[in-house]
Each structure stands twice: as C-alpha cells, then as structure tokens.
Design a protein around this motif. Structure first.
Motif, mmCIF file in Angstrom:
data_model
loop_
_atom_site.group_PDB
_atom_site.id
_atom_site.type_symbol
_atom_site.label_atom_id
_atom_site.label_comp_id
_atom_site.label_asym_id
_atom_site.label_seq_id
_atom_site.Cartn_x
_atom_site.Cartn_y
_atom_site.Cartn_z
ATOM 1 N N LYS B 23 34.945 42.245 33.341
ATOM 2 C CA LYS B 23 33.969 41.359 33.967
ATOM 3 C C LYS B 23 32.677 42.136 34.150
ATOM 4 N N VAL B 107 34.236 45.339 35.546
ATOM 5 C CA VAL B 107 35.379 45.270 36.448
ATOM 6 C C VAL B 107 36.624 44.892 35.663
ATOM 7 N N THR B 111 43.125 44.907 37.583
ATOM 8 C CA THR B 111 43.248 45.775 38.754
ATOM 9 C C THR B 111 42.002 45.772 39.647
ATOM 10 N N SER B 112 40.930 45.134 39.168
ATOM 11 C CA SER B 112 39.655 45.118 39.890
ATOM 12 C C SER B 112 39.008 46.499 39.992
ATOM 13 N N ARG B 113 39.546 47.475 39.270
ATOM 14 C CA ARG B 113 38.908 48.795 39.232
ATOM 15 C C ARG B 113 37.509 48.607 38.631
ATOM 16 N N CYS B 114 36.531 49.224 39.289
ATOM 17 C CA CYS B 114 35.147 49.036 38.872
ATOM 18 C C CYS B 114 34.655 50.254 38.088
#
Lengths: 278, 131
Positions: B23, B107, B111-114
């Motif tokens: 994202k 993103v 896992t939403s790890r940025c």
C-alpha cells in the motif's frame, strides 16, 4: 555508422562454444575469441569530456537513434564516483569502467538484452552497471544494494549523467519481487570469499526474477561450482562463460598484501528457465 | 521510485503471505517526462498487475489517471494512439514511468509493517527478527 568489427568488437559470429583461452600477461581482458580486439582500448585512455557537457550530447544521440560506442560508454563510466571507503564485509570491489562497459556492451550488441528492457543491477554499489544499462537505453533500470551510502552515490552518479534509475535499499537474499517484470539482471556480486555463499544468494535470486538473462562475474576458480549450481540448483536453462577477464583489483583493503591483486574472473550469461518468458 | 518498480515490489517480512501489493502512502512525488516507447509498453503490459497500479495512482491522488479495469489491448495499441493526448497508452506510460515518488511509505498488506521511502529510495531492509 561503423560496424562492430570497426569498433574492434566482434558480433555473435565467433565460435560459439570455444573455450576461452587463459589470458597471458597483464591485460584487463583475456584474448577470448569473442572479445578479440578489446586490447586496443586498454592501450589508450581517451580524454573524457565532462558529464555536464555530455548529457545533451546523449540526448541528441538518442533522438538521432545513434548507437553508443564502446569507448564512449567506457569513458562515461570512467567519470563515476567510486566507493570512498569500501566495506570489507560486503566485498565492495568497484566494477571498473573497462569491465563494466564490455559486460553491458556484449549484453546488448550480442544478445539484445539491454536496450528497451527492464534491467536490475543486484548489489549495484555506486551504480556502474545500472548507469551503463541506462546509457545503453534500457527502458527502466533498478539498482538494489544493502549499503545506503552506496545507493546515495549511485543516485548522484545517475543524476550527474541526467539518467533516471530507481534504487531499492534491500538485502538481495530478502528481496521479494513479483510478476517477472525484470528482463535482465546484471551484477558484480560478492565473490563469496569473505561471506561464504554470498555469490550463490545473488545468482539464485537473479535466476528467480529475470525473465530473459542474467549477466554476472564470478571467480574463474569457482567455474564448475557456479555452473553446477546454476543448472542443477537454480534451474537455469543455460549457463555460458562469455569470456575470462583479469580483474585488476587495486589494493582496496589492508589484507591485500600485494600492491595489486589480479583475479581471473568469468563473465557469465545465464538464461533462466523458459517458463518465465511471457 | 517509479510505479513500475512499485508494481513488482513486495514485502518479505516474517508473517507476510504474499506481501503484495504494498500500500503506497506518498507524501511527495514529482513527474519527469520520458519518451513513450509503445513496443516496450506492449511487452510489459501483460506482466503488470493492473489493480496494484491503479491503487498506486489513486494513492497519489490521481483518481482519473487510470480506469478500474484495464482497457482492451486493441484500444491501448490502436494506430496513432501514442500521439493522442490523454489516450490510454499515454496514461499508462505516464503512470508507470513518469511519476517519481520521493517521500512516503510502503505498507505490507499482511503485517502492516511500514517501509519508508526516503529521497526516492524505498527502505526494504528487515531486522534480524523479521526474517
């Protein structure tokens, strides 16, 4: 327009599978049949015009559809800024302009693997091979390196020549690329002498993401191991040594006892398994 | 980082299933014109994940640039389309090769790890415990 022969650079008509003879004497490139004539360019170092003056010239050349000449390419690469302080653990040996220009020139002129392609440079360092690809009109170039200072250098080097290359800060072994957008991977990977297996990580990933070809430099002493790994472990359709080079390594690191270290290096062309080509 | 690079880049963080598409959250981007190469686009288009490309353009605040569904190839590569301002091929070319994301982040969808993008360079480095 001069023919490749006039440029002292043979086309693909040479004996295809002839084993490259061992080089004799101290020259950068061994006299392999394909690379005959390359010696001439080691004997003279053409004066290099400043980058600022050459960028418009390059634009003009592109518009006119003229080919970049080998010596022009080598001259431009000679102007790139190299690592000020190479990092031992990453085996940051710069790819010299002589070797880099011949590597990319061969990839384009003998195999059409660069112009109009998506090219990735694995372990791009200061960006020599990436910049060379862009100079040969690759449509999209991506340089990937684990060292942020190198990436900054690569960015400056590309900007000096008014070239656009994309850069990614990543470990090659942790890279995750989808969809086989990349046609050609070019790389001068760590030879794996300091960190065992580093060369294999690069080769494995290259063959995983390239849809057309992988060009790489490996120590000649590892030739059999590389061939076996590429064909058997990484599923390459073919693995061919294009020529044997002398890697003239200036004394980059303290552990190099002699003033200059001369390493025999193979220029490889690997073709990945055909299932990828769309 | 251009959107062609974004189109192939995925997260490899532990716990990610596909890690794709990332994202895009872009704070800053610029455009730089490059010559359109229709043959290149023709060869590339089948490999492009259209939905990921559209999502990226929308994330940049360009909802009109590309349609939700990929236009048919006959339309994209119609004779002379490359010379028509605003044609599908011109838009696709623009989206893939002329937009440079300078600052922002990527993103991981799982896992939403940025992963931050700094000076145009996405930082995809993983910590030891993320591998």
């Amino acid at each position: 327009m001069p023919s490749p022969r006039q440029l002292g650079w043979p086309t693909r008509t040479g004996p295809k599978n002839a084993a490259p003879p061992r080089s004799q004497g101290r020259q950068c490139l061994a006299a392999s049949p394909r690379l005959a004539g390359s010696k001439s360019s080691t004997t003279s170092t053409p004066r290099r015009p400043s980058c600022a003056r050459l960028a418009p010239e390059q634009r003009r050349r592109r518009r006119a559809g003229e080919e970049m000449k080998l010596k022009q390419l080598e001259g431009l690469l000679g102007g790139l800024t190299q690592f000020p302080a190479p990092k031992v653990e990453l085996e940051q040996y710069p790819t010299g302009p002589h070797i880099a220009s011949r590597m990319l020139y061969t990839a384009e002129n003998s195999f059409n693997d660069i112009t109009g392609k998506v090219v990735a440079d694995f372990g791009c360092g200061c960006g020599t091979l990436a910049v060379a690809s862009a100079l040969l009109d690759a449509e999209h170039v991506i340089g990937i390196d684990v060292d942020p200072q190198s990436l900054e250098l690569a960015q400056e080097n590309a900007a000096d020549l008014e070239l656009d290359i994309d850069l990614i800060w990543s470990d090659i072994k942790n890279l995750n690329l989808k969809g086989f957008h990349i046609d050609t991977v070019v790389m001068n990977p760590p030879f794996g002498t300091r960190k065992k297996g580093a060369d294999m990580e690069f080769l494995s990933m290259g063959l995983k993401v390239a849809s057309q070809a992988v060009y790489s430099l490996h120590k000649t002493s590892t030739r059999e191991r590389i061939k076996k790994a590429a064909l058997r472990d990484f599923n390459a359709a073919s693995a061919e040594v294009l020529c044997e080079l002398r890697y003239d390594l200036p004394q980059s690191y303290k552990f190099h006892k002699k003033r200059e270290v001369d390493i025999a290096v193979d220029l490889w062309r690997f073709v990945p398994n055909a299932r990828r080509s769309s | 980082m251009r959107l062609l690079t974004h189109n192939m880049l995925a997260s490899n963080v532990r716990g990610a299933t596909t890690g794709y598409p990332l994202k895009l959250e872009a704070a800053k981007w610029v455009t730089k014109e490059v010559d359109l190469n229709a043959d290149f686009i023709r060869g590339l288009l089948p490999k492009i994940d259209w939905r990921a490309l559209v999502a990226a353009t929308r994330a940049l605040g360009l909802p009109e640039l590309l349609p939700e569904e990929q236009p048919p190839e006959e339309e994209i590569f119609a004779e002379g389309a490359a010379d028509v301002e605003g044609s599908a091929i011109r838009r696709i070319h623009h989206a893939l090769l002329e937009i440079h994301v300078q600052e922002g982040s990527l993103v991981c969808p799982d896992t939403s790890r940025c992963f931050p993008i700094d000076k145009g360079i996405p930082n995809m480095m993983l910590h030891e415990d993320e591998v």
